[in-house]
Design a protein around this motif. Structure first.
Motif, PDB file in Angstrom:
ATOM      1  N   ASP A 169       0.851  -1.198   0.000  1.00  0.00           N
ATOM      2  CA  ASP A 169       0.000   0.000   0.000  1.00  0.00           C
ATOM      3  C   ASP A 169       0.882   1.243   0.000  1.00  0.00           C
ATOM      4  O   ASP A 169       1.393   1.657   1.041  1.00  0.00           O
ATOM      5  CB  ASP A 169      -0.923  -0.005   1.224  1.00  0.00           C
ATOM      6  CG  ASP A 169      -1.958  -1.115   1.162  1.00  0.00           C
ATOM      7  OD1 ASP A 169      -2.395  -1.445   0.049  1.00  0.00           O
ATOM      8  OD2 ASP A 169      -2.305  -1.646   2.235  1.00  0.00           O
ATOM      9  N   SER A 170       1.050   1.840  -1.165  1.00  0.00           N
ATOM     10  CA  SER A 170       1.899   3.018  -1.293  1.00  0.00           C
ATOM     11  C   SER A 170       1.208   4.242  -0.698  1.00  0.00           C
ATOM     12  O   SER A 170      -0.012   4.393  -0.809  1.00  0.00           O
ATOM     13  CB  SER A 170       2.226   3.277  -2.762  1.00  0.00           C
ATOM     14  OG  SER A 170       2.832   4.543  -2.936  1.00  0.00           O
ATOM     15  N   VAL A 171       2.004   5.138  -0.124  1.00  0.00           N
ATOM     16  CA  VAL A 171       1.452   6.382   0.414  1.00  0.00           C
ATOM     17  C   VAL A 171       0.960   7.308  -0.694  1.00  0.00           C
ATOM     18  O   VAL A 171       0.246   8.272  -0.427  1.00  0.00           O
ATOM     19  CB  VAL A 171       2.485   7.126   1.287  1.00  0.00           C
ATOM     20  CG1 VAL A 171       2.856   6.282   2.496  1.00  0.00           C
ATOM     21  CG2 VAL A 171       3.733   7.494   0.482  1.00  0.00           C
ATOM     22  N   ARG A 172       1.329   7.009  -1.936  1.00  0.00           N
ATOM     23  CA  ARG A 172       0.857   7.855  -3.039  1.00  0.00           C
ATOM     24  C   ARG A 172      -0.404   7.287  -3.687  1.00  0.00           C
ATOM     25  O   ARG A 172      -0.908   7.843  -4.654  1.00  0.00           O
ATOM     26  CB  ARG A 172       1.959   8.031  -4.086  1.00  0.00           C
ATOM     27  CG  ARG A 172       2.268   6.801  -4.915  1.00  0.00           C
ATOM     28  CD  ARG A 172       3.648   6.846  -5.545  1.00  0.00           C
ATOM     29  NE  ARG A 172       4.669   6.567  -4.576  1.00  0.00           N
ATOM     30  CZ  ARG A 172       5.971   6.426  -4.863  1.00  0.00           C
ATOM     31  NH1 ARG A 172       6.384   6.561  -6.107  1.00  0.00           N
ATOM     32  NH2 ARG A 172       6.846   6.145  -3.930  1.00  0.00           N
ATOM     33  N   GLY A 173      -0.893   6.156  -3.170  1.00  0.00           N
ATOM     34  CA  GLY A 173      -2.077   5.529  -3.765  1.00  0.00           C
ATOM     35  C   GLY A 173      -1.663   4.445  -4.741  1.00  0.00           C
ATOM     36  O   GLY A 173      -0.801   3.626  -4.429  1.00  0.00           O
ATOM     37  N   ALA A 174      -2.272   4.445  -5.914  1.00  0.00           N
ATOM     38  CA  ALA A 174      -1.977   3.403  -6.912  1.00  0.00           C
ATOM     39  C   ALA A 174      -0.491   3.411  -7.270  1.00  0.00           C
ATOM     40  O   ALA A 174       0.111   4.468  -7.461  1.00  0.00           O
ATOM     41  CB  ALA A 174      -2.825   3.622  -8.152  1.00  0.00           C
ATOM     42  N   PHE A 175       0.095   2.200  -7.345  1.00  0.00           N
ATOM     43  CA  PHE A 175       1.520   2.078  -7.671  1.00  0.00           C
ATOM     44  C   PHE A 175       1.727   0.821  -8.498  1.00  0.00           C
ATOM     45  O   PHE A 175       1.285  -0.262  -8.114  1.00  0.00           O
ATOM     46  CB  PHE A 175       2.360   1.993  -6.393  1.00  0.00           C
ATOM     47  CG  PHE A 175       3.849   1.956  -6.629  1.00  0.00           C
ATOM     48  CD1 PHE A 175       4.609   3.102  -6.503  1.00  0.00           C
ATOM     49  CD2 PHE A 175       4.484   0.774  -6.988  1.00  0.00           C
ATOM     50  CE1 PHE A 175       5.984   3.069  -6.728  1.00  0.00           C
ATOM     51  CE2 PHE A 175       5.846   0.728  -7.223  1.00  0.00           C
ATOM     52  CZ  PHE A 175       6.604   1.890  -7.083  1.00  0.00           C
ATOM     53  N   LYS A 176       2.412   0.964  -9.624  1.00  0.00           N
ATOM     54  CA  LYS A 176       2.795  -0.215 -10.412  1.00  0.00           C
ATOM     55  C   LYS A 176       4.070   0.098 -11.178  1.00  0.00           C
ATOM     56  O   LYS A 176       4.375   1.263 -11.463  1.00  0.00           O
ATOM     57  CB  LYS A 176       1.678  -0.626 -11.373  1.00  0.00           C
ATOM     58  CG  LYS A 176       1.344   0.411 -12.449  1.00  0.00           C
ATOM     59  CD  LYS A 176       0.234  -0.094 -13.360  1.00  0.00           C
ATOM     60  CE  LYS A 176      -0.132   0.961 -14.413  1.00  0.00           C
ATOM     61  NZ  LYS A 176      -1.200   0.497 -15.316  1.00  0.00           N
ATOM     62  N   PHE A 177       4.829  -0.949 -11.490  1.00  0.00           N
ATOM     63  CA  PHE A 177       6.073  -0.784 -12.231  1.00  0.00           C
ATOM     64  C   PHE A 177       5.857  -0.962 -13.725  1.00  0.00           C
ATOM     65  O   PHE A 177       5.074  -1.803 -14.160  1.00  0.00           O
ATOM     66  CB  PHE A 177       7.123  -1.796 -11.772  1.00  0.00           C
ATOM     67  CG  PHE A 177       7.791  -1.439 -10.482  1.00  0.00           C
ATOM     68  CD1 PHE A 177       8.558  -0.281 -10.380  1.00  0.00           C
ATOM     69  CD2 PHE A 177       7.654  -2.245  -9.368  1.00  0.00           C
ATOM     70  CE1 PHE A 177       9.183   0.051  -9.186  1.00  0.00           C
ATOM     71  CE2 PHE A 177       8.277  -1.923  -8.173  1.00  0.00           C
ATOM     72  CZ  PHE A 177       9.050  -0.770  -8.084  1.00  0.00           C
ATOM     73  N   ASN A 178       6.588  -0.179 -14.485  1.00  0.00           N
ATOM     74  CA  ASN A 178       6.692  -0.395 -15.921  1.00  0.00           C
ATOM     75  C   ASN A 178       7.726  -1.496 -16.164  1.00  0.00           C
ATOM     76  O   ASN A 178       8.368  -1.977 -15.223  1.00  0.00           O
ATOM     77  CB  ASN A 178       7.107   0.923 -16.603  1.00  0.00           C
ATOM     78  CG  ASN A 178       6.577   1.036 -18.025  1.00  0.00           C
ATOM     79  OD1 ASN A 178       6.339   0.031 -18.682  1.00  0.00           O
ATOM     80  ND2 ASN A 178       6.390   2.255 -18.490  1.00  0.00           N
ATOM     81  N   SER A 179       7.947  -1.853 -17.419  1.00  0.00           N
ATOM     82  CA  SER A 179       8.869  -2.947 -17.739  1.00  0.00           C
ATOM     83  C   SER A 179      10.326  -2.602 -17.439  1.00  0.00           C
ATOM     84  O   SER A 179      11.179  -3.493 -17.389  1.00  0.00           O
ATOM     85  CB  SER A 179       8.719  -3.340 -19.213  1.00  0.00           C
ATOM     86  OG  SER A 179       8.944  -2.216 -20.049  1.00  0.00           O
TER      87      SER A 179
END
Length: 399
Positions: free
Chosen positions: A343-353
């Motif tokens: 759970d990131s403090v910035r909300g939604a979080f995902k990595f690119n390739s």
């Protein structure tokens, strides 16, 4: 009749069997997790490194002294904002101290120096700040993950904002090092007006008299600075003191308009616009918990750097948890890091390739809050699910 193998053949057979057994033995769970937190803890940039350290250690404390359920040891070291010191210290941390993860670096020139010994040791580096374009593109590496941003991104968001607000003539100022070059490249990628001057200053410059004279002569309607920490503090004081703020609107990335700069400069910061992927007033449960805990622990509002340190620790904790502590299984750790189930403090979080985040960027303005404090207030979203410009150049190697 009993047959026996010649001794040399028997010896080779036993060695091969033993080697095969070692290669097929599954990774065992670690007893504890050791993290090398190498950051700038002295000199003009010390405040940035201290915030990263404090944010990281707060996450460990809130998790009961653990990361992913295992006792955590954080080995803190000062890179002195020096690539040579950084490289030598990183080499010691991965070889002598045998840390499981590295994190903490503020400045991109130090990060580029630290990468070689860290990646050679197959140690995962989780960036809590520096996001050089090289590591996003052709030099991307399976052992590098950014829990922050790619260097250009905040500046791209300001470039779009300055254009959207109708400014036509802009002067640009940044330090002469890799992140400074990335910063102004990012700004110009989205700014559609005229750049009337572009200055790269020494990374340790604290007297901006020459730059202020250039601004007076160029007469831009807006000024964009990327001057983190003590650099921004000195420039803004001098810019306002010289009376230039009456005729020119000042913009910066989150780094140049963050709580550390606000605390040092005070009222001259009022009205300054800046952009960031995080703000202390973002409305999500993880962020509210983090901000309240940080204020309680340290007696100050957290900065972007502190938030990134906190998220870096949470990302490591998720990888340790999801591999059940088997951190020697590099392929499994990489897979867990790529999944980024925290759970990131910035909300939604995902990595690119390329292992850099795809995330939102916000416009903030410095104002007074309900308590009378001079601080940032989020105005809106500049970019949704924004990716960096270099990912197409990344051909990620296997573990």
């Amino acid at each position: 009749m009993k047959h026996t193998l010649p001794s040399a053949i028997l010896r080779r057979t036993l060695i091969a069997a033993a080697t095969a057994a070692v290669l097929t033995t599954p990774a065992l769970a670690a007893d504890n997790i050791k993290v090398g937190l190498l950051s700038t803890l002295s000199g003009p940039g010390a405040g940035l490194g201290i915030d990263i350290r404090d944010g990281f250690q707060l996450a460990v404390k809130l998790n009961g002294g653990k990361l992913g359920g295992l006792p955590a040891e954080v080995v803190v070291a000062d890179d002195q904002a020096s690539p040579d010191v950084g490289r030598q210290t990183a080499d010691r941390l991965v070889k002598r101290d045998k840390v499981d993860f590295m994190t903490g670096i503020v400045f991109s020139n130090v990060m580029l120096a630290v990468g070689a010994p860290t990646f050679a040791a197959k140690t995962f580096y989780i960036s809590a700040n520096a996001g050089p374009s090289q590591y996003a593109g052709e030099q991307c590496n399976p052992y590098f993950f950014s829990a922050s941003y790619q260097n250009d991104n905040q500046h791209e968001a300001v470039g779009k904002t300055v254009t959207d607000k109708g400014f036509k003539r802009v002067a640009l100022i940044a330090p002469n090092y890799p992140a400074g070059k990335d910063a102004l490249t990012g700004f110009k990628r989205f700014f559609k007006g005229e750049v009337v001057s572009e200055s790269y200053t020494p990374l340790n410059l604290l007297d901006y008299g020459a730059e202020l004279s250039k601004l007076r002569a160029a007469k831009p309607d807006a000024v964009y600075i990327f001057l983190p920490g003590g650099l921004g503090i000195n420039f803004i004081k001098q810019f306002v003191g010289a009376g230039l703020s009456k005729d020119m609107t000042l913009f910066g990335p989150g780094f140049s308009g963050d709580e550390d700069v606000i605390k040092a400069v005070g009222e001259p910061m009022l009205g300054m616009f800046n952009t960031s992927q995080w703000a202390h007033d973002l409305d999500n449960a993880a962020n509210k918990k983090f901000v309240a805990a940080f204020e309680k622990e340290y007696g100050r509002l957290p900065t972007l750097y502190a938030a990134q340190g906190f998220d870096a620790a949470q990302l490591i904790a998720a990888a340790v948890r999801d591999t059940k502590g088997k951190v020697e299984d590099k392929a499994a750790v990489r897979k867990a890091l790529e999944a980024a189930k925290f759970d990131s403090v910035r909300g939604a979080f995902k990595f690119n390739s390329n292992h850099f985040p795809v995330q939102d960027y916000y416009l903030r303005v410095i104002t007074r809050d309900a308590k009378g404090r001079i601080t940032n207030r989020t105005l809106g979203t500049v970019f949704k699910n924004h990716a960096d410009a270099y990912v197409g150049k990344c051909k990620m190697a296997a573990n």
